[in-house]
Motif scaffolding. Structure first.
Motif, PDB file in Angstrom:
ATOM      1  N   ALA A  89     -60.445  42.591  24.675  1.00  0.00           N
ATOM      2  CA  ALA A  89     -60.947  43.289  25.862  1.00  0.00           C
ATOM      3  C   ALA A  89     -60.069  42.892  27.036  1.00  0.00           C
ATOM      4  O   ALA A  89     -59.692  41.736  27.171  1.00  0.00           O
ATOM      5  N   GLU A  90     -59.711  43.864  27.857  1.00  0.00           N
ATOM      6  CA  GLU A  90     -58.907  43.548  29.046  1.00  0.00           C
ATOM      7  C   GLU A  90     -59.636  43.966  30.319  1.00  0.00           C
ATOM      8  O   GLU A  90     -59.046  44.462  31.266  1.00  0.00           O
ATOM      9  N   GLY A  91     -60.942  43.800  30.284  1.00  0.00           N
ATOM     10  CA  GLY A  91     -61.714  44.133  31.469  1.00  0.00           C
ATOM     11  C   GLY A  91     -62.961  43.282  31.504  1.00  0.00           C
ATOM     12  O   GLY A  91     -63.405  42.765  30.485  1.00  0.00           O
ATOM     13  N   LYS A  92     -63.535  43.100  32.712  1.00  0.00           N
ATOM     14  CA  LYS A  92     -64.777  42.333  32.781  1.00  0.00           C
ATOM     15  C   LYS A  92     -65.961  43.208  33.147  1.00  0.00           C
ATOM     16  O   LYS A  92     -65.795  44.353  33.557  1.00  0.00           O
ATOM     17  N   THR A  93     -67.124  42.589  32.995  1.00  0.00           N
ATOM     18  CA  THR A  93     -68.372  43.239  33.377  1.00  0.00           C
ATOM     19  C   THR A  93     -68.990  42.409  34.479  1.00  0.00           C
ATOM     20  O   THR A  93     -69.082  41.186  34.350  1.00  0.00           O
ATOM     21  N   VAL A  94     -69.383  43.043  35.579  1.00  0.00           N
ATOM     22  CA  VAL A  94     -69.997  42.298  36.686  1.00  0.00           C
ATOM     23  C   VAL A  94     -71.271  43.019  37.141  1.00  0.00           C
ATOM     24  O   VAL A  94     -71.451  44.209  36.881  1.00  0.00           O
ATOM     25  N   LEU A  95     -72.141  42.259  37.798  1.00  0.00           N
ATOM     26  CA  LEU A  95     -73.347  42.854  38.384  1.00  0.00           C
ATOM     27  C   LEU A  95     -73.141  42.911  39.887  1.00  0.00           C
ATOM     28  O   LEU A  95     -72.931  41.880  40.530  1.00  0.00           O
ATOM     29  N   LEU A  96     -73.151  44.114  40.460  1.00  0.00           N
ATOM     30  CA  LEU A  96     -72.935  44.243  41.902  1.00  0.00           C
ATOM     31  C   LEU A  96     -74.267  44.457  42.601  1.00  0.00           C
ATOM     32  O   LEU A  96     -75.123  45.170  42.077  1.00  0.00           O
ATOM     33  N   PRO A  97     -74.437  43.882  43.787  1.00  0.00           N
ATOM     34  CA  PRO A  97     -75.644  44.203  44.551  1.00  0.00           C
ATOM     35  C   PRO A  97     -75.661  45.715  44.782  1.00  0.00           C
ATOM     36  O   PRO A  97     -74.624  46.298  45.109  1.00  0.00           O
ATOM     37  N   TYR A  98     -76.806  46.330  44.564  1.00  0.00           N
ATOM     38  CA  TYR A  98     -76.931  47.792  44.701  1.00  0.00           C
ATOM     39  C   TYR A  98     -76.740  48.166  46.167  1.00  0.00           C
ATOM     40  O   TYR A  98     -77.338  47.570  47.064  1.00  0.00           O
ATOM     41  N   ARG A  99     -75.884  49.163  46.415  1.00  0.00           N
ATOM     42  CA  ARG A  99     -75.494  49.461  47.793  1.00  0.00           C
ATOM     43  C   ARG A  99     -76.016  50.786  48.342  1.00  0.00           C
ATOM     44  O   ARG A  99     -75.561  51.240  49.390  1.00  0.00           O
ATOM     45  N   GLY A 100     -76.912  51.447  47.599  1.00  0.00           N
ATOM     46  CA  GLY A 100     -77.456  52.712  48.125  1.00  0.00           C
ATOM     47  C   GLY A 100     -76.427  53.830  48.078  1.00  0.00           C
ATOM     48  O   GLY A 100     -75.555  53.842  47.221  1.00  0.00           O
ATOM     49  N   SER A 124     -60.164  45.281  40.147  1.00  0.00           N
ATOM     50  CA  SER A 124     -61.221  44.298  40.406  1.00  0.00           C
ATOM     51  C   SER A 124     -61.899  43.830  39.125  1.00  0.00           C
ATOM     52  O   SER A 124     -62.433  42.720  39.083  1.00  0.00           O
ATOM     53  N   VAL A 125     -61.941  44.671  38.095  1.00  0.00           N
ATOM     54  CA  VAL A 125     -62.569  44.246  36.836  1.00  0.00           C
ATOM     55  C   VAL A 125     -61.548  44.252  35.701  1.00  0.00           C
ATOM     56  O   VAL A 125     -61.876  44.460  34.539  1.00  0.00           O
ATOM     57  N   CYS A 126     -60.306  44.017  36.086  1.00  0.00           N
ATOM     58  CA  CYS A 126     -59.218  44.029  35.117  1.00  0.00           C
ATOM     59  C   CYS A 126     -58.836  42.606  34.769  1.00  0.00           C
ATOM     60  O   CYS A 126     -58.794  41.745  35.651  1.00  0.00           O
ATOM     61  N   THR A 127     -58.579  42.338  33.502  1.00  0.00           N
ATOM     62  CA  THR A 127     -58.158  40.986  33.109  1.00  0.00           C
ATOM     63  C   THR A 127     -56.799  41.014  32.409  1.00  0.00           C
ATOM     64  O   THR A 127     -56.423  40.059  31.743  1.00  0.00           O
ATOM     65  N   THR A 128     -56.076  42.119  32.571  1.00  0.00           N
ATOM     66  CA  THR A 128     -54.770  42.260  31.906  1.00  0.00           C
ATOM     67  C   THR A 128     -53.836  41.095  32.232  1.00  0.00           C
ATOM     68  O   THR A 128     -53.143  40.573  31.362  1.00  0.00           O
ATOM     69  N   ARG A 129     -53.818  40.698  33.503  1.00  0.00           N
ATOM     70  CA  ARG A 129     -52.871  39.642  33.883  1.00  0.00           C
ATOM     71  C   ARG A 129     -53.171  38.314  33.203  1.00  0.00           C
ATOM     72  O   ARG A 129     -52.261  37.585  32.854  1.00  0.00           O
ATOM     73  N   VAL A 130     -54.462  38.022  33.011  1.00  0.00           N
ATOM     74  CA  VAL A 130     -54.769  36.759  32.327  1.00  0.00           C
ATOM     75  C   VAL A 130     -54.709  36.907  30.812  1.00  0.00           C
ATOM     76  O   VAL A 130     -54.316  35.978  30.108  1.00  0.00           O
ATOM     77  N   LYS A 131     -55.070  38.078  30.312  1.00  0.00           N
ATOM     78  CA  LYS A 131     -55.053  38.250  28.855  1.00  0.00           C
ATOM     79  C   LYS A 131     -53.644  38.405  28.307  1.00  0.00           C
ATOM     80  O   LYS A 131     -53.354  38.036  27.185  1.00  0.00           O
ATOM     81  N   THR A 132     -52.760  39.024  29.116  1.00  0.00           N
ATOM     82  CA  THR A 132     -51.431  39.343  28.568  1.00  0.00           C
ATOM     83  C   THR A 132     -50.283  38.722  29.360  1.00  0.00           C
ATOM     84  O   THR A 132     -49.153  38.709  28.886  1.00  0.00           O
ATOM     85  N   GLY A 133     -50.570  38.284  30.570  1.00  0.00           N
ATOM     86  CA  GLY A 133     -49.481  37.766  31.410  1.00  0.00           C
ATOM     87  C   GLY A 133     -48.614  38.860  31.999  1.00  0.00           C
ATOM     88  O   GLY A 133     -47.580  38.597  32.597  1.00  0.00           O
TER      89      GLY A 133
END
Ligand code: 5GP
Length: 345
Positions: A288-299, A184-193
């Motif tokens: 970098a081959e990963g992203k950073t995201v902010l997730l709604p806090y889920r308890g 889900s936070v991986c960018t390998t496919r776009v960074k490297t194909g």
């Protein structure tokens, strides 16, 4: 150059075909499995779902919480030996047996892993993973760890093809971790194909591993309980989850307030965030081959894991599998072009 023409599938390309069943309720479905591992000869039983060894997923708190559900946690490799000592001292035998100790492939990683494993005989899993499991260095390292720990369960990865699954098992791995690029936070496919659709990777790698008495973990790409069930249906012995277990009280991330709402930061282990935190920034030669995201806090994670396991139990009732072990045998996937009805968003 060569092109493989056969279409490879992801979770979104299939659905389970329902089958006649004598099961009356999902409460009749048993999700636990018992494995005796090829090289170590160790036995483990429990629900074969694993929290990923990522900073904001595979924490000690997560391990304690998930162990109550008989679920495993691959504890990330950034805890110090002293932090491990405190955890091991306060953990029950059951909690320790549901924990995987993560290791990189350097000499320092090896030494640290030795120190951690010496803390308790109940720590039985070593998870050795690197982004590109095709490296000869990984094979050598697995051999070295196998020699040093003949009785521990060794997990090695990540790879996506049968040839490399076989090589890692022959080198001493009990379990091979499968997945390049689906995270889900991986960018390998776009960074490297580079990459491989995850369901096909699981199906092909499970076949290769089972032929040798090995096991696989389907790692990454599950975005809902249905995907977890599809991974098991495709032949995964274990399924590893990152994003689905992130954003919780037990995930170990920092809660951030924004416009009156609470969020938690979640990032890939090869993202800029992770490298800034652990390696003093992104080295010049790499991207970098990963992203950073902010997730709604889920308890708390308890409701989430119950929901995921409830979904998989329900899958089993639709196809007539009384036990998770029977799910693959009862699985017929149908190729589809649509998944869900999105009329209401
Ligand atoms: P998820 O369940 O979030 O879809 O996938 C979790 C998996 O993504 C992890 O277990 C790991 O294999 C992979 N992963 C974690 N961080 C990164 C990253 O920064 N880059 C890449 N390529 N994969 C990552």
């Amino acid at each position: 150059m060569r092109i493989e023409q056969e279409l490879k599938l992801g979770f979104k390309d299939v659905l389970f075909r329902p089958k006649r069943s004598t099961l009356k309720s999902r409460s009749q479905v048993d999700l636990s499995r018992e494995f005796t591992f090829k090289h170590s000869g160790e036995k483990w039983s429990g629900v074969p779902v694993i929290a990923a060894n990522m900073d904001s997923v595979g924490s000690f708190e997560m391990a304690k919480a998930l162990s109550e559900h008989q679920v495993l946690t691959a504890v990330h490799k950034h805890y110090s030996v002293a932090q491990w000592q405190t955890f091991v001292a306060g953990a029950s035998e059951k909690e320790l047996s549901n924990v995987m100790v993560s290791s990189g492939t350097s000499d320092a990683d090896f030494e640290k892993t030795q120190q951690i494993l010496a803390m308790s005989q109940h720590l039985m899993f070593i998870c050795i993973d690197i982004a590109n499991g095709y490296s000869e260095h990984l094979v050598e390292f697995v051999g070295k760890v196998r020699t040093a720990f003949p009785n521990k369960v060794i997990i090695a990865g990540n790879v996506v093809t049968g040839d490399m699954v076989e090589e890692l098992i022959l080198a001493g791995a009990d379990i091979v971790k499968v997945g390049i690029g689906p995270g889900s936070v991986c960018t390998t496919r776009v960074k490297t194909g580079v990459g491989y659709p995850q369901l096909s990777a699981i199906i092909e790698c499970a076949d290769a591993a089972h032929g040798l008495g090995g096991r696989i973990i389907g790692d990454g790409g599950c975005s809902c309980a249905g995907d977890v069930a599809k991974a098991f249906g495709g032949g995964a012995d274990f399924v590893m989850l990152g994003g689905m277990l992130a954003g919780h009280e037990e995930s170990g991330g920092e809660v951030i307030e924004k416009d009156g709402k609470q969020f938690m930061k979640f990032y890939g282990m090869s993202s800029q965030s992770a490298m800034d935190k652990h390696s003093g920034g992104v080295a010049k030669y790499r991207a970098a081959e990963g992203k950073t995201v902010l997730l709604p806090y889920r308890g708390s994670v308890h409701d989430t894991i119950s929901d995921i396991l409830g979904g998989v139990r329900s899958t089993c009732t639709y196809v007539g599998a009384a036990k998770l072990k029977e799910l693959t045998k009862r699985t017929t996937f149908i190729r589809v072009q649509e998944q869900e009805n999105n009329v209401f968003g």
